[in-house]
Enzyme design. Structure first.
Site, PDB file in Angstrom:
ATOM      1  N   PRO A  63       0.813  -1.190   0.000  1.00  0.00           N
ATOM      2  CG  PRO A  63      -0.111  -1.198   2.084  1.00  0.00           C
ATOM      3  CD  PRO A  63       1.043  -1.681   1.351  1.00  0.00           C
ATOM      4  CD  GLU A  64       2.784   3.140  -4.269  1.00  0.00           C
ATOM      5  OE1 GLU A  64       2.915   4.324  -4.618  1.00  0.00           O
ATOM      6  OE2 GLU A  64       2.940   2.190  -5.050  1.00  0.00           O
TER       7      GLU A  64
END
Length: 279
Positions: free
Chosen positions: A2-3
């Site tokens: 996840p960013e």
DNA sequence: ACGCCCGCCTGTAAGC
DNA sequence: TGCTTACAGGCGGGCG
């Protein structure tokens, strides 16, 4: 995995879902996820009996605020998920390493096959010395008061390749491999351009692209790839993958100019770009 | 002093 | 079909 858009999506859901809830018990079944705590008691004891005040975010780190001096820090690494389970009877997914039970019922589960993610408890006043990687984070890539001038100042502080600078958490916090490629495509700049080759109008374009790509990705609740590793707090995938212009589109025609999207290794990370649109 | 590469893990998919 | 290899949203440490 996840960013920033994915972490922010989860943070917002989490804030709504668990604020005001009181922690009844904590089960740790995968000790690698709590590896900063040699003694598990130092992780569990400060949490039990505490009420969640809210959830903040610093770059890709989530900060769960409690009604005591401590905070629970969560980083999802490459494959971490947080899932809200309405009941203890909901089937426990494989690789569930930490389970938090609330007195009002329901659970928060931390699932992480690759175990690069982690959870730990600390206090905000000792973060500076105890968690330097968190203390040294640059400005949040989605924070409102960033102007294109201080964005440019930070980005060009040190001479580096554009993709390296965008992904450097000490410069801008929150951008990873997917969004750096998408932002660079959006701005028409190549990943291997040097930061000191940028004219003011390039910096301004890159700034606008950063804001626009991240906000649109957040609006669509992040990117879920083919493996469906990223899902939100309720197990639902995001929608921004359908908007990807370059990421994982090697061999396909550019959506803007029809040239073939190229894939290249760059400082150990696969990088996707359009050789015609990006200069 | 800085940039780059490896290793940390497991799962999956491609290649032979 | 089955074994082997490469690679995957991140990040810190150690090396040159």
């Amino acid at each position: 995995m996840p960013e920033l858009p994915e972490v922010e999506t989860i943070r917002r859901d989490l804030d709504k879902e668990i604020a005001g809830k009181k922690i009844k018990s904590v089960e740790v079944t995968g000790a690698r996820s709590t590896r900063r705590h040699e003694d598990l008691k130092t992780f569990i004891d400060p949490l039990v009996g505490r009420t969640v005040k809210g959830v903040d975010r610093r770059g890709k780190y989530m900060v769960v605020k409690l009604d005591g001096p401590d905070v629970l820090i969560i980083h999802l690494g490459m494959s971490g998920q947080l899932l809200r389970a309405p009941s203890v009877r909901t089937e426990m997914p494989k690789h569930t390493h930490v389970v938090i039970n609330f007195t009002q019922g329901g659970q928060l589960r931390f699932i992480d096959p690759r175990t690069f993610g982690e959870m730990f408890v600390t206090t905000l006043d000792v973060i500076e010395e105890q968690v330097p990687e968190l203390a040294h984070l640059g400005i949040d890539a989605l924070s409102a008061p960033v102007t294109w001038k201080n964005f440019g100042g930070l980005l060009t502080l040190r001479s580096a390749k554009l993709k390296t600078a965008l992904m450097d958490q000490r410069v801008l916090a929150g951008i990873g491999n997917i969004y750096s490629d998408e932002i660079l495509f959006h701005s028409g700049l190549r990943f291997d351009r040097s930061t000191d080759s940028l004219k003011p109008e390039d910096v301004r374009r890159l700034y606008r692209s950063t804001v626009e790509v991240l906000q649109e990705a957040l609006r669509l609740r992040g990117s879920s790839l083919a493996d469906a590793q990223y899902v939100d707090l309720f197990g639902k995938p995001g929608g921004y993958q359908a908007e990807h212009q370059v990421y994982a589109r090697d061999g396909l025609p550019c959506r803007r100019c029809r040239q073939t999207i190229t894939k290249e290794k760059f400082t150990g990370r696969t990088t996707y770009f359009c050789p015609a649109c990006q200069i």
